[in-house]
Scaffold this motif. Structure first.
Motif, PDB file in Angstrom:
ATOM      1  N   GLN A  12       0.800  -1.230   0.000  1.00 34.30           N
ATOM      2  CA  GLN A  12       0.000   0.000   0.000  1.00 34.30           C
ATOM      3  C   GLN A  12       0.826   1.271   0.000  1.00 34.30           C
ATOM      4  OE1 GLN A  12      -2.852  -0.655   3.171  1.00 34.30           O
ATOM      5  NE2 GLN A  12      -2.892  -2.781   2.546  1.00 34.30           N
ATOM      6  N   MET A  13       2.096   1.139   0.324  1.00 39.25           N
ATOM      7  CA  MET A  13       2.967   2.319   0.307  1.00 39.25           C
ATOM      8  C   MET A  13       4.393   1.813   0.393  1.00 39.25           C
ATOM      9  SD  MET A  13       2.797   5.227   3.215  1.00 39.25           S
ATOM     10  CE  MET A  13       4.242   5.925   3.912  1.00 39.25           C
ATOM     11  N   ILE A  14       5.296   2.497  -0.286  1.00 40.42           N
ATOM     12  CA  ILE A  14       6.702   2.145  -0.063  1.00 40.42           C
ATOM     13  C   ILE A  14       7.505   3.411   0.159  1.00 40.42           C
ATOM     14  CG2 ILE A  14       6.352   0.383  -1.880  1.00 40.42           C
ATOM     15  CD1 ILE A  14       9.034   1.235  -2.969  1.00 40.42           C
ATOM     16  N   SER A  15       8.538   3.288   0.946  1.00 41.95           N
ATOM     17  CA  SER A  15       9.359   4.460   1.232  1.00 41.95           C
ATOM     18  C   SER A  15      10.803   4.027   1.397  1.00 41.95           C
ATOM     19  CB  SER A  15       8.859   5.127   2.519  1.00 41.95           C
ATOM     20  OG  SER A  15       9.732   6.158   2.879  1.00 41.95           O
ATOM     21  N   GLN A  16      11.670   4.789   0.730  1.00 42.82           N
ATOM     22  CA  GLN A  16      13.103   4.505   0.845  1.00 42.82           C
ATOM     23  C   GLN A  16      13.743   5.745   1.446  1.00 42.82           C
ATOM     24  OE1 GLN A  16      14.929   2.706  -2.619  1.00 42.82           O
ATOM     25  NE2 GLN A  16      16.615   4.137  -2.402  1.00 42.82           N
ATOM     26  N   GLY A  17      14.150   5.628   2.689  1.00 48.13           N
ATOM     27  CA  GLY A  17      14.619   6.819   3.400  1.00 48.13           C
ATOM     28  C   GLY A  17      16.015   7.238   2.997  1.00 48.13           C
ATOM     29  N   ALA A  18      16.434   8.380   3.545  1.00 44.30           N
ATOM     30  CA  ALA A  18      17.761   8.902   3.244  1.00 44.30           C
ATOM     31  C   ALA A  18      18.850   8.112   3.964  1.00 44.30           C
ATOM     32  CB  ALA A  18      17.826  10.367   3.663  1.00 44.30           C
ATOM     33  N   SER A  19      18.462   7.212   4.856  1.00 45.98           N
ATOM     34  CA  SER A  19      19.467   6.490   5.646  1.00 45.98           C
ATOM     35  C   SER A  19      20.296   5.547   4.788  1.00 45.98           C
ATOM     36  CB  SER A  19      18.775   5.686   6.739  1.00 45.98           C
ATOM     37  OG  SER A  19      18.068   4.618   6.156  1.00 45.98           O
ATOM     38  N   LYS A  20      19.845   5.246   3.586  1.00 42.83           N
ATOM     39  CA  LYS A  20      20.527   4.329   2.658  1.00 42.83           C
ATOM     40  C   LYS A  20      20.561   2.881   3.144  1.00 42.83           C
ATOM     41  CE  LYS A  20      22.325   7.791   0.056  1.00 42.83           C
ATOM     42  NZ  LYS A  20      21.435   8.849   0.534  1.00 42.83           N
ATOM     43  N   VAL A  21      19.811   2.590   4.178  1.00 41.43           N
ATOM     44  CA  VAL A  21      19.823   1.204   4.660  1.00 41.43           C
ATOM     45  C   VAL A  21      18.433   0.610   4.819  1.00 41.43           C
ATOM     46  CG1 VAL A  21      22.062   1.375   5.859  1.00 41.43           C
ATOM     47  CG2 VAL A  21      19.962   1.904   7.089  1.00 41.43           C
ATOM     48  N   ASN A  22      17.407   1.341   4.473  1.00 43.66           N
ATOM     49  CA  ASN A  22      16.069   0.856   4.791  1.00 43.66           C
ATOM     50  C   ASN A  22      15.064   1.143   3.682  1.00 43.66           C
ATOM     51  OD1 ASN A  22      13.647   0.177   5.956  1.00 43.66           O
ATOM     52  ND2 ASN A  22      13.702   1.766   7.533  1.00 43.66           N
ATOM     53  N   ILE A  23      14.354   0.096   3.272  1.00 43.43           N
ATOM     54  CA  ILE A  23      13.197   0.282   2.394  1.00 43.43           C
ATOM     55  C   ILE A  23      11.996  -0.236   3.176  1.00 43.43           C
ATOM     56  CG2 ILE A  23      12.085  -0.417   0.238  1.00 43.43           C
ATOM     57  CD1 ILE A  23      14.902  -0.826  -0.934  1.00 43.43           C
ATOM     58  N   SER A  24      10.959   0.598   3.301  1.00 44.02           N
ATOM     59  CA  SER A  24       9.790   0.176   4.077  1.00 44.02           C
ATOM     60  C   SER A  24       8.596  -0.079   3.171  1.00 44.02           C
ATOM     61  CB  SER A  24       9.415   1.256   5.097  1.00 44.02           C
ATOM     62  OG  SER A  24      10.415   1.356   6.062  1.00 44.02           O
ATOM     63  N   LEU A  25       7.898  -1.165   3.445  1.00 40.80           N
ATOM     64  CA  LEU A  25       6.695  -1.524   2.692  1.00 40.80           C
ATOM     65  C   LEU A  25       5.538  -1.581   3.678  1.00 40.80           C
ATOM     66  CD1 LEU A  25       8.187  -4.684   0.904  1.00 40.80           C
ATOM     67  CD2 LEU A  25       8.229  -2.351   0.030  1.00 40.80           C
ATOM     68  N   ILE A  26       4.402  -1.007   3.296  1.00 41.41           N
ATOM     69  CA  ILE A  26       3.234  -1.079   4.181  1.00 41.41           C
ATOM     70  C   ILE A  26       2.250  -2.104   3.605  1.00 41.41           C
ATOM     71  CG2 ILE A  26       1.460   0.265   5.401  1.00 41.41           C
ATOM     72  CD1 ILE A  26       4.370   1.356   5.730  1.00 41.41           C
ATOM     73  N   VAL A  27       1.870  -3.049   4.467  1.00 36.90           N
ATOM     74  CA  VAL A  27       0.896  -4.076   4.072  1.00 36.90           C
ATOM     75  C   VAL A  27      -0.146  -4.214   5.180  1.00 36.90           C
ATOM     76  CG1 VAL A  27       2.589  -5.382   2.701  1.00 36.90           C
ATOM     77  CG2 VAL A  27       2.234  -5.973   5.103  1.00 36.90           C
ATOM     78  N   ASN A  28      -1.160  -5.020   4.922  1.00 42.27           N
ATOM     79  CA  ASN A  28      -2.148  -5.263   5.977  1.00 42.27           C
ATOM     80  C   ASN A  28      -1.510  -6.073   7.109  1.00 42.27           C
ATOM     81  OD1 ASN A  28      -4.253  -3.936   4.784  1.00 42.27           O
ATOM     82  ND2 ASN A  28      -4.988  -5.764   3.690  1.00 42.27           N
ATOM     83  N   ASP A  29      -1.879  -5.684   8.326  1.00 43.80           N
ATOM     84  CA  ASP A  29      -1.311  -6.338   9.512  1.00 43.80           C
ATOM     85  C   ASP A  29      -1.492  -7.862   9.479  1.00 43.80           C
ATOM     86  OD1 ASP A  29       0.057  -6.165  11.826  1.00 43.80           O
ATOM     87  OD2 ASP A  29      -1.418  -4.997  12.921  1.00 43.80           O
TER      88      ASP A  29
END
Ligand code: ADP
Ligand code: PHD
Length: 565
Positions: free
Chosen positions: A506-523
């Motif tokens: 439902q959403m993805i985000s790749q932060g400036a930390s260069k070490v983390n990609i986050s994916l949002i899914v249903n719990d």
């Protein structure tokens, strides 16, 4: 080469054949030919200041007697008196048996001069919190009968009995605890301040028991309550932030005491003192890790060790998927992201002092000390690294916020974030487009309570003044911690796995930390996703073989993007 006779701080005499110019000397480093400082045993009769059981490295003063000239030269040897901090979590000190094993473990490293940090025994913190909640509504006459109080009493009394130490070490505390619960029952309220005072009993008890036990077996130890030795925090009860003044204060107190009367410091983890109120504060759940790294920085130690019940930081939470394996190396950035995004193994703020002091952190297993564990440092070779660990944060609320104005509205993002700032709500993951943004809210603004519905309603109400808002509960963040330089490979794999499982990201985000990609899914789909991702990334061959050098125009990876629902 001149032979030299050296006195260690406990006044035992040693003879060294090192040239005196090799100072600073510590008894454990020079090649002694006469007396060897038997750190684990009683020192010789020439020892006037007896540190029975532990002649710890790091002498305050060495007296050099140069045989060549016959002249006696005295030199102050300013050397660090402690080498490392060893933190043992609740699972490591859950019983008398575990305390004995931890003591053996400490003594198994005679070359170390440790500062020890302890958490509360086993599940004591949880039991204290439950007891406090029950006390609010049980009535004064029933407060003594609260089940969790009995469990706490029984555990600590049984432990002192089994360790054969004087029960008075704990009895006055247990009586005071009962009185406190009666007080809560009388007031029918449990403020955050009282809650912190209540949970502080856990660490106050465990450290007193352990120090008494070490003294009993002949290792001179001294117990400290962190709030008495300079751990100064903000007055944010249940979530105090360590203030800068802590570092010199703690260093001074520990060094002064050591100079005066050397003993192994046994310090309460998790606790501090609010700088305005002077009341006991806590550093957030799992805060003893932060206590340990703060001490590491304050004393400029060589290493910070956090001893857990797992073989280090693992490729995912072993309670979610049991085939998780240890990660041998991590950077502070990776560890901080991992902790922030929900890996319970480390406190989210704990990497900060270690990073600032550039002190390596070693995560070890007190149940399996031979396992190499994880070593966390400032940098590491990431060229072959694709994914390091998968982290799951559950019970997340997601907000989609679309501006009601036209494209390119100046200050839209600033307005949105100022609303969160005013309401003191922290945001975890963000993805933006020109006129809309999606974000997730930290499920536990404070460790003790969840973001309550009223607060959420208020956020939405404020945001609706400038945007159309859609709030979705029951989401989870899956964080892929790794080398974002290989983001295309990570994303290709991850999306293939999730697509195969029919999961809609439902959403993805790749932060400036260069070490983390986050994916949002249903719990309710998240655990299955972690398992499937783990199988693909860690159990089906070496992904580094697929690596191609990234060809990025400006050398930086893609920043953020959003997949709409
Ligand atoms: N990535 C991970 N690696 C290791 N342990 C993890 C991870 N994610 C969650 N955990 C959990 O963290 C626990 C260890 O942390 P914690 O309970 O705070 O230890 P302690 O109380 O001993 O300090 C493990 O038992 C495990 O269930
Ligand atoms: N006892 C506190 C602090 C702590 O750090 O514990 P542990 O090291 O067992 O996670 C807690 O349970 O939150």
């Amino acid at each position: 080469m001149a032979a030299a006779r050296v006195r260690c701080h406990c006044n035992a005499l040693f003879t060294s054949h090192r040239n005196s110019s090799t100072l600073p000397i510590s008894p454990t480093r020079v090649g002694f030919t006469a007396l060897k400082c038997p750190r684990k045993f009683l020192l010789s009769s020439s020892c006037t200041r007896n540190v029975s059981g532990s002649c710890l490295k790091g002498t305050v003063r060495a007296v050099m007697e140069e045989e060549k000239t016959g002249a006696i030269k005295e030199r102050e040897v300013e050397e660090k008196r402690f080498t490392c901090v060893m933190k043992f979590g609740g699972s490591s000190v859950a019983t008398a048996e575990r305390m004995r094993e931890v003591a053996d473990l400490i003594l198994a490293f005679p070359e170390e001069s440790p500062v020890i940090v302890l958490s509360a025994m086993g599940k004591t913190t949880n039991n204290l919190l439950l007891a406090g909640e029950k006390a609010v509504s049980c009535g004064v006459s029933n407060a003594s009968e609260i089940e969790e109080l009995s469990v706490i009493k029984e555990l600590h009394l049984r432990t002192v009995k089994e360790l054969k130490i004087d029960p008075s070490v704990v009895t006055s505390f247990l009586e005071e605890l009962e009185q406190l619960l009666k007080g809560i029952a009388m007031m029918k309220e449990l403020t955050l301040r009282t809650r912190d005072y209540l949970v502080s009993f856990g660490e106050c008890l465990s450290t007193r028991i352990f120090a008494a036990y070490l003294n009993k077996i002949g290792v001179k130890a001294r117990q400290y309550d962190a709030f008495e030795i300079g751990f100064i925090t903000t007055d944010d009860f249940t979530n105090g932030d360590i203030l800068e003044a802590t570092y010199p204060a703690v260093a001074k107190r520990l060094y002064d005491d050591w100079m005066h009367d050397p003993a192994v410091p046994i310090i309460t983890g998790f606790l501090g003192k609010g700088w305005k109120t002077g009341a006991v504060t806590t550093l957030g759940r799992g805060g003893s890790d932060l206590t340990a790294t703060t001490i590491g920085k304050a004393l400029g130690l060589q290493e910070i060790q956090v001893w857990k019940d797992v073989d280090g930081v693992l490729t995912c939470d072993p309670t979610i998927y049991k085939r998780a394996t240890p990660v041998p190396f991590l950077t502070f950035d990776e560890a901080a992201e991992l902790a922030y995004f929900g890996a319970q193994v480390l406190h989210p703020q704990s990497m900060r002092p270690a990073r600032e002091g550039e002190i390596p952190v070693r995560v070890k297993n007190s149940y399996n000390p031979k396992a190499p564990g994880t070593i966390i440092t400032k940098t590491r070779d990431m060229t072959k690294t694709v994914l390091t660990s998968i982290v799951l944060k559950r019970n997340v609320t997601m907000l989609d916020i679309a501006s009601t104005r036209m494209l390119g509205q100046v200050g839209f993002l600033a307005k949105v974030f100022s609303i969160f700032e005013d309401l003191e709500i922290s945001v975890d993951v963000v993805a933006t487009s020109e006129v809309s943004l999606s974000l997730t809210l930290d499920p536990s603004k404070l460790w003790s309570r969840e973001l309550i519905q009223q607060e959420l309603d208020h956020v939405v109400e404020e945001l609706e003044k400038i945007a159309v808002v859609n709030l979705s509960k029951g989401r989870a963040i899956i964080s892929l911690i790794g080398n974002v330089q290989h983001s295309s490979l990570i994303l290709e794999r991850a999306f293939h796995v999730l697509w195969t499982k029919g999961i809609n990201v439902q959403m993805i985000s790749q932060g400036a930390s260069k070490v983390n990609i986050s994916l949002i899914v249903n719990d309710d789909e998240a655990e299955g996703c972690v398992e499937a991702l783990h199988k693909s990334f860690f159990e089906s061959g070496d992904l580094s073989e697929l690596l191609i050098q990234p060809r990025l125009g400006n050398g930086s990876p893609v920043r953020t993007m959003q997949v709409d629902n």
